[in-house]
Scaffold this active site. Structure first.
Site, PDB file in Angstrom:
ATOM      1  N   GLN A  80       0.844  -1.202   0.000  1.00  0.00           N
ATOM      2  CA  GLN A  80       0.000   0.000   0.000  1.00  0.00           C
ATOM      3  C   GLN A  80       0.875   1.246   0.000  1.00  0.00           C
ATOM      4  OE1 GLN A  80      -2.538   0.241   3.452  1.00  0.00           O
ATOM      5  NE2 GLN A  80      -1.004  -0.585   4.836  1.00  0.00           N
ATOM      6  N   HIS A 120      -2.653  -0.072  -3.924  1.00  0.00           N
ATOM      7  CA  HIS A 120      -3.677   0.435  -3.014  1.00  0.00           C
ATOM      8  C   HIS A 120      -4.089   1.850  -3.421  1.00  0.00           C
ATOM      9  CE1 HIS A 120      -5.478   2.160   0.678  1.00  0.00           C
ATOM     10  NE2 HIS A 120      -5.960   0.948   0.839  1.00  0.00           N
ATOM     11  N   ASP A 153      -7.859   0.828  -4.078  1.00  0.00           N
ATOM     12  CA  ASP A 153      -8.921   1.073  -3.108  1.00  0.00           C
ATOM     13  C   ASP A 153      -9.490   2.461  -3.375  1.00  0.00           C
ATOM     14  OD1 ASP A 153     -10.640   1.273  -0.981  1.00  0.00           O
ATOM     15  OD2 ASP A 153      -9.196   0.613   0.527  1.00  0.00           O
ATOM     16  N   GLU A 190     -11.263  -2.089  -4.957  1.00  0.00           N
ATOM     17  CA  GLU A 190     -11.785  -2.286  -3.608  1.00  0.00           C
ATOM     18  C   GLU A 190     -12.745  -1.171  -3.233  1.00  0.00           C
ATOM     19  OE1 GLU A 190     -10.079  -2.526   0.983  1.00  0.00           O
ATOM     20  OE2 GLU A 190      -8.718  -2.901  -0.698  1.00  0.00           O
ATOM     21  N   ASP A 199     -14.961  -4.295   1.125  1.00  0.00           N
ATOM     22  CA  ASP A 199     -14.284  -3.673   2.263  1.00  0.00           C
ATOM     23  C   ASP A 199     -15.318  -3.049   3.182  1.00  0.00           C
ATOM     24  OD1 ASP A 199     -12.676  -2.426   4.084  1.00  0.00           O
ATOM     25  OD2 ASP A 199     -11.819  -0.973   2.708  1.00  0.00           O
ATOM     26  N   GLN A 255     -12.074  -8.609   1.768  1.00  0.00           N
ATOM     27  CA  GLN A 255     -10.990  -8.272   2.676  1.00  0.00           C
ATOM     28  C   GLN A 255     -11.344  -8.776   4.068  1.00  0.00           C
ATOM     29  OE1 GLN A 255      -8.209  -4.831   4.691  1.00  0.00           O
ATOM     30  NE2 GLN A 255      -9.680  -4.173   3.174  1.00  0.00           N
ATOM     31  N   LYS A 308     -10.553  -8.060   7.293  1.00  0.00           N
ATOM     32  CA  LYS A 308      -9.905  -6.905   7.919  1.00  0.00           C
ATOM     33  C   LYS A 308      -9.584  -7.253   9.362  1.00  0.00           C
ATOM     34  CE  LYS A 308      -9.799  -2.130   6.809  1.00  0.00           C
ATOM     35  NZ  LYS A 308     -10.387  -1.152   5.885  1.00  0.00           N
ATOM     36  N   THR A 361      -4.871  -3.050   8.441  1.00  0.00           N
ATOM     37  CA  THR A 361      -4.765  -1.597   8.364  1.00  0.00           C
ATOM     38  C   THR A 361      -3.320  -1.151   8.508  1.00  0.00           C
ATOM     39  OG1 THR A 361      -5.422   0.477   9.464  1.00  0.00           O
ATOM     40  CG2 THR A 361      -5.258  -1.477  10.853  1.00  0.00           C
ATOM     41  N   CYS A 362      -3.028   0.007   7.925  1.00  0.00           N
ATOM     42  CA  CYS A 362      -1.718   0.635   8.112  1.00  0.00           C
ATOM     43  C   CYS A 362      -1.500   0.999   9.570  1.00  0.00           C
ATOM     44  CB  CYS A 362      -1.618   1.881   7.245  1.00  0.00           C
ATOM     45  SG  CYS A 362      -2.982   3.051   7.509  1.00  0.00           S
TER      46      CYS A 362
END
Length: 427
Positions: A174, A196, A238, A275, A309, A331, A333, A362-363
């Site tokens: 990403q 991403h 995304d 996404e 998502d 996804q 998540k 997640t980042c």
């Protein structure tokens, strides 16, 4: 008993990125350097962008071993049906109080039983925040592996009834907002799925989606210049519902389908997946909209894959999207599913269906939680796994790729047959 859980501790810390008020950003909040101008909209936020938080969890065993996990919540907390903003200081007493009371004295090798206890535990009649279940279950997984002197991949595979992957799962890089420089880094390293791109505003998608089309054309051009010989990337963008914002429903009409056909042409000869094409405001509405889009694309012979998502957060959500055939990929998540074993179960639910499982997250996680998820990816042989944490790309890619490689190498060493000399000595 050396494998008995004797203590659980929680220390507030920082996550790998930030919490962002997605609703405020979608409504036009303007960036001011790295932050945003304006007032937050989502409950719990003091600012539109604020520092990500974690709780560092330590599980102590009877032999003195300490196993770790990190509580984490997604960047866009409180949006799309997710749990509210995670405040570490607020939740630390929950882990050291009710959670510890429930788990101390249990055998660390009983991973599923211990992790399911977290899923069922209530405090003041409320279920534990997903971040708590996520972080504590990581520590429980690590404790189970330490107690059994094996890999976390093997513990999960035994618990889930799977045969682990023997090669690293394809990693999805990403880029964050630095969607050009970070993507070029990915090309140089031959990342299999990328970039991403964080297309979360009208400005980034452009009028009638033109800016995104130009970006996809750039991806093809630069991948050929910078990628290694034989490089065949899969593009994954995304769009945070911005195609829906740009074109609107119904999603099987010619204008929308033609745009996806243009995306496919721009990505040629590489596959592309989109996404979160829209955010319909609820799970049932999102499933209906995505089914409508997929049917329109299928009827027109457009080969763009659609990734779920928004509104696909819990294990039950994953089941609903898969059952409705609303996505080509879902996804998983990881922080939103709670216990890390639930992520593995969600990946397994996709087996035998037309839907592939993308182990995301997640980042805004940590190196500890990312490494734990690498074992879920290996144990379940997911279709792809997110490089995390952070938005700088290199660090997250290194963390998850290296964790998978070292685990595979360890498993290969431990499964080597005895040498002839060792057999003779035993005889």
């Amino acid at each position: 008993m050396t494998t008995e859980i004797t203590g659980i501790h929680a220390t507030p810390g920082y996550a790998g990125f930030f919490f962002d008020d997605q609703r405020a950003i979608k409504r036009g909040a303007q960036q001011d350097g790295f932050t945003y101008d304006g007032e937050p909209i989502t409950d719990g936020f003091d600012e539109i962008r604020q520092a990500g938080e974690t709780l560092i969890v330590e599980v102590e065993l009877g032999d003195g071993t300490v196993a770790r996990g990190d509580c984490a919540a997604v960047q866009y907390s409180g949006a799309g049906g997710r749990d509210p903003l995670f405040r570490a200081e607020e939740y630390a007493p929950v882990i050291e109080g009710p959670v510890a009371d429930e788990l101390v004295g249990r055998d660390a090798t009983d991973l599923l039983d211990n992790a399911e206890t977290l899923e069922e535990l209530r405090v003041d009649d409320d279920r534990l925040h997903t971040a708590i279940r996520y972080g504590v279950s990581q520590a429980l997984l690590s404790a189970a592996a330490e107690a059994a002197t094996t890999t976390r991949t093997d513990v999960l595979a035994d618990a889930l009834g799977t045969d682990p992957a023997t090669e690293p799962v394809p990693v999805f890089g990403q880029s964050g907002d630095d969607r050009y420089i970070n993507t070029e880094k990915m090309f140089v390293k031959g990342v299999p799925v990328l970039p991403h791109a964080l297309i979360n505003s009208v400005e980034k998608i452009g009028a009638d989606g033109k800016t995104l089309l130009e970006y996809v054309e750039w991806l093809v051009e630069r991948s050929r210049v910078l990628g290694p010989d034989g490089y065949e990337p899969r593009f994954h963008i995304d769009v945070y519902g911005m195609i829906g914002e740009t074109f609107g429903a119904p999603y099987d009409r010619d204008e929308v389908v033609d745009y996806f056909a243009a995306l496919e042409d721009a990505a040629d000869p590489f596959p592309i997946q989109i996404e979160g094409p829209m955010d319909a405001g609820g799970r049932a509405e999102q499933i209906e909209a995505m089914v409508e889009l997929r049917e329109g694309l299928a009827d027109a012979g457009v080969g763009v894959d659609i990734v779920a998502d928004e509104w696909c957060n819990t294990f039950a959500d994953v089941q609903a999207f898969v059952d409705a055939e609303a996505a080509d990929l879902v996804q998983v998540k990881t922080p939103d599913l709670g216990g890390i074993h639930r992520s593995g179960q969600a990946v397994r639910y996709c087996e035998g269906t037309e839907t592939r499982a993308y182990l995301g997250g997640t980042c805004n996680e940590t190196a500890t939680s990312a490494r734990a998820c690498a074992h879920v990816a290996l144990a379940t042989d997911a279709a792809q796994m997110l490089a995390k944490p952070g938005m700088g790309f290199d660090e997250g890619y290194m963390i998850v790729e290296n964790e998978m490689r070292r685990t595979i190498a360890r498993r290969e060493r431990e499964q080597l047959p005895a040498t002839s000399d060792e057999v003779t000595a035993d005889d």
